[in-house]
Structures are given as structure tokens and as C-alpha cells.
Design a protein around this motif. Structure first.
Motif: not given
Length: 196
Positions: A82-111
Motif C-alpha cells: 500500500y505504499g505510503d498508505w501502509s498502516g494508515r486508516a481508511l478514514a484518514e486517507i478519505a479525509a486527506e486524499r479523497p480523490d486518490a482514494l476514489r481513484e484506487w477504489l474505482s481503477d484496478p490499474d491505479a496505485a
């Protein structure tokens, strides 16, 4: 060529799993350890496996050991990087980087986290799974829910996006039987309750 019997076992609960954190290397929490101990006698197995493998992460190794197995670590079964998300909460990523989280959840090629994409996980897990076919071995592999979901997509030759449709709970057991170039999903009957 004899059929291969493969049991994929999801590791038990960890603090990270209960807190919806990405990856990390937590060991089993107390509830996860107790649940694995309770599963051990009910794990459907007529004969001991020829091989027990586990993800390199602590929770998978500990789950295998609690189940009474002696695992060999297999890199192909590792959790997603999970790269720099490793160990971080889903809610934390959703608050800080919602577009990046949406991209990861919708595009299997995204990282967007800088680690592995789901496409990369499928490639890695698919190579491992393909290598297990044939030879008539009985293999138990303890790994992560995401890895099992991706393995099912690969084994059943489903579109990658369908991995989200599989809900793999901690300590779930999924059985695949390899016949030639194909895998079959096998659903076993629940073990009978102990008489008391």
C-alpha cells in the motif's frame, strides 16, 4: 495429472483490520488468536496438507501456527503493498486524499499510494496460483482477504473488477481444486457442532 487441492485461509483479526487500516504488519489480536484456536479442530482436512504456506506478514504466520501448521513463507502470498498508505486508516486517507482514494477504489490499474495496483497484485498472485496447479498436492495457504479475493478472480477467470464482490472474513476458508488448466471452487459443508 492428479488434481491439486488448495485451501486458502484468511488470517485472523488484527488491530489494523479492526481499525480499517491499510496493510501494516500487526500480529493477531487476542480475539483473532481465540477465533483461530476455535477454528483449528473444525478446519476441514481429511489428511494433513503436503505443504503449508503463508504470507510473510506476521498475522498470516501466527494464524498458521495457531492452527497447528508449520508454514513456509511465500512472497507470492504477501498483502498488497500500500505504499505510503501502509498502516494508515481508511478514514484518514478519505479525509486527506479523497480523490486518490476514489481513484484506487474505482481503477484496478491505479496505485496513488505509490505501492501495488490491484492489477499488479493479480499478476503476482496469479503467477503463484498457476504454479500450484497439477501434481496432486494438498496445499494450505494462509494469507490476506484481498489476496484471496484476487486469487478467486484469477482462478475463476472473472473480470478483475469483480474482486470487490467477494467478502472474505477473517479465518474464512476457500477451497480450490485444480484440474488441468482450470480451477473449481469447492464449497464444503459446515462442520457438525461438537456434542456436549
Amino acid at each position: 495429472m492428479s488434481a491439486t487441492s488448495l485451501r486458502l485461509v484468511a488470517h485472523g483479526h488484527t488491530a489494523a483490520l479492526r481499525q480499517a487500516r491499510f496493510g501494516g504488519d500487526d500480529g493477531l489480536d487476542e480475539g483473532g488468536r481465540r477465533a483461530a484456536l476455535a477454528l483449528s479442530p473444525a478446519l476441514p482436512c481429511r489428511r494433513p496438507p503436503d505443504a503449508c504456506l503463508s504470507s510473510p506478514e506476521t498475522a498470516a504466520v501466527e494464524t498458521a501456527e495457531v492452527l497447528g501448521l508449520a508454514p513456509s513463507v511465500e512472497a507470492g502470498l504477501a498483502d498488497c503493498d500500500y505504499g505510503d498508505w501502509s498502516g494508515r486508516a481508511l478514514a484518514e486517507i478519505a479525509a486527506e486524499r479523497p480523490d486518490a482514494l476514489r481513484e484506487w477504489l474505482s481503477d484496478p490499474d491505479a496505485a496513488p499510494h505509490g505501492g501495488e495496483s490491484i492489477v499488479a497484485v493479480r499478476r503476482r498472485v496469479g503467477r503463484w496460483l498457476d504454479a500450484q496447479r497439477g501434481g496432486g498436492r494438498r496445499v494450505t495457504a494462509v494469507t490476506h482477504p484481498l489476496v484471496i479475493r484476487v486469487a478467486l478472480v484469477h482462478a475463476l477467470d472473472l473480470p478483475l473488477a469483480t474482486y470487490r464482490l467477494f467478502d472474505v472474513a477473517p479465518l474464512a476458508v476457500v477451497r480450490l481444486t485444480g484440474h488441468g488448466p482450470h480451477w473449481q471452487l469447492r464449497l464444503d459443508a459446515a462442520p457438525a457442532p461438537a456434542e456436549g
